[in-house]
Design a protein around this motif. Sequence first.
Motif, PDB file in Angstrom:
ATOM      1  N   LEU A   3       0.824  -1.216   0.000  1.00 49.39           N
ATOM      2  CA  LEU A   3       0.000   0.000   0.000  1.00 49.39           C
ATOM      3  C   LEU A   3       0.849   1.253   0.000  1.00 49.39           C
ATOM      4  O   LEU A   3       0.529   2.239  -0.667  1.00 49.39           O
ATOM      5  CB  LEU A   3      -0.942  -0.019   1.206  1.00 49.39           C
ATOM      6  CG  LEU A   3      -1.899   1.158   1.331  1.00 49.39           C
ATOM      7  CD1 LEU A   3      -2.812   1.239   0.118  1.00 49.39           C
ATOM      8  CD2 LEU A   3      -2.708   1.040   2.602  1.00 49.39           C
ATOM      9  N   VAL A   4       1.962   1.228   0.700  1.00 48.57           N
ATOM     10  CA  VAL A   4       2.859   2.389   0.748  1.00 48.57           C
ATOM     11  C   VAL A   4       3.422   2.685  -0.631  1.00 48.57           C
ATOM     12  O   VAL A   4       3.498   3.842  -1.050  1.00 48.57           O
ATOM     13  CB  VAL A   4       3.990   2.147   1.767  1.00 48.57           C
ATOM     14  CG1 VAL A   4       5.007   3.259   1.717  1.00 48.57           C
ATOM     15  CG2 VAL A   4       3.424   1.999   3.161  1.00 48.57           C
ATOM     16  N   LEU A   7       0.628   4.247  -2.798  1.00 45.26           N
ATOM     17  CA  LEU A   7       0.414   5.649  -2.453  1.00 45.26           C
ATOM     18  C   LEU A   7       1.550   6.527  -2.953  1.00 45.26           C
ATOM     19  O   LEU A   7       1.328   7.645  -3.426  1.00 45.26           O
ATOM     20  CB  LEU A   7       0.251   5.810  -0.939  1.00 45.26           C
ATOM     21  CG  LEU A   7      -1.061   5.339  -0.366  1.00 45.26           C
ATOM     22  CD1 LEU A   7      -1.036   5.417   1.154  1.00 45.26           C
ATOM     23  CD2 LEU A   7      -2.214   6.152  -0.918  1.00 45.26           C
ATOM     24  N   ASP A   8       2.784   6.041  -2.866  1.00 46.17           N
ATOM     25  CA  ASP A   8       3.938   6.802  -3.351  1.00 46.17           C
ATOM     26  C   ASP A   8       3.826   7.055  -4.846  1.00 46.17           C
ATOM     27  O   ASP A   8       4.066   8.169  -5.312  1.00 46.17           O
ATOM     28  CB  ASP A   8       5.223   6.044  -3.025  1.00 46.17           C
ATOM     29  CG  ASP A   8       6.455   6.854  -3.375  1.00 46.17           C
ATOM     30  OD1 ASP A   8       6.493   8.050  -3.023  1.00 46.17           O
ATOM     31  OD2 ASP A   8       7.378   6.291  -4.004  1.00 46.17           O
ATOM     32  N   LEU A  10       1.018   7.068  -6.680  1.00 45.52           N
ATOM     33  CA  LEU A  10      -0.118   7.941  -6.956  1.00 45.52           C
ATOM     34  C   LEU A  10       0.199   9.392  -6.626  1.00 45.52           C
ATOM     35  O   LEU A  10      -0.118  10.306  -7.385  1.00 45.52           O
ATOM     36  CB  LEU A  10      -1.349   7.487  -6.167  1.00 45.52           C
ATOM     37  CG  LEU A  10      -1.984   6.178  -6.617  1.00 45.52           C
ATOM     38  CD1 LEU A  10      -3.113   5.792  -5.676  1.00 45.52           C
ATOM     39  CD2 LEU A  10      -2.493   6.291  -8.044  1.00 45.52           C
ATOM     40  N   LEU A  11       0.842   9.633  -5.491  1.00 42.78           N
ATOM     41  CA  LEU A  11       1.157  11.000  -5.094  1.00 42.78           C
ATOM     42  C   LEU A  11       2.258  11.608  -5.954  1.00 42.78           C
ATOM     43  O   LEU A  11       2.289  12.818  -6.161  1.00 42.78           O
ATOM     44  CB  LEU A  11       1.541  11.048  -3.618  1.00 42.78           C
ATOM     45  CG  LEU A  11       0.397  10.779  -2.649  1.00 42.78           C
ATOM     46  CD1 LEU A  11       0.908  10.778  -1.228  1.00 42.78           C
ATOM     47  CD2 LEU A  11      -0.714  11.780  -2.822  1.00 42.78           C
ATOM     48  N   SER A  41       1.845  15.326  -4.271  1.00 42.22           N
ATOM     49  CA  SER A  41       2.882  15.609  -3.289  1.00 42.22           C
ATOM     50  C   SER A  41       3.501  16.972  -3.581  1.00 42.22           C
ATOM     51  O   SER A  41       3.452  17.474  -4.697  1.00 42.22           O
ATOM     52  CB  SER A  41       3.948  14.520  -3.318  1.00 42.22           C
ATOM     53  OG  SER A  41       4.562  14.472  -4.586  1.00 42.22           O
TER      54      SER A  41
END
Length: 66
Positions: A3-4, A7-8, A10-11, A41
């Motif tokens: 999941l991390v 998310l990395d 996607l951001l 980000s």
Amino acid sequence: MALVDLLDRLLAGGVVIKGDLTLRIADVDLVRVDLNALICSVGPAVGSPFEDGRGSGTHEPPGGTA
């Protein structure tokens, strides 16, 4: 894929979320919610609007006041 990591990714590229929600009873719209969001980000290349510490979103020019 963790999941991390997801998310990395996607951001890093940014995510756009768009949606509409309508609460309707007997063909009468009672509540309508529109959602438009851009999530990305912020790094050194794109400065944060809050870096002045006041949270106002305004920046002072270098070496002086606005």
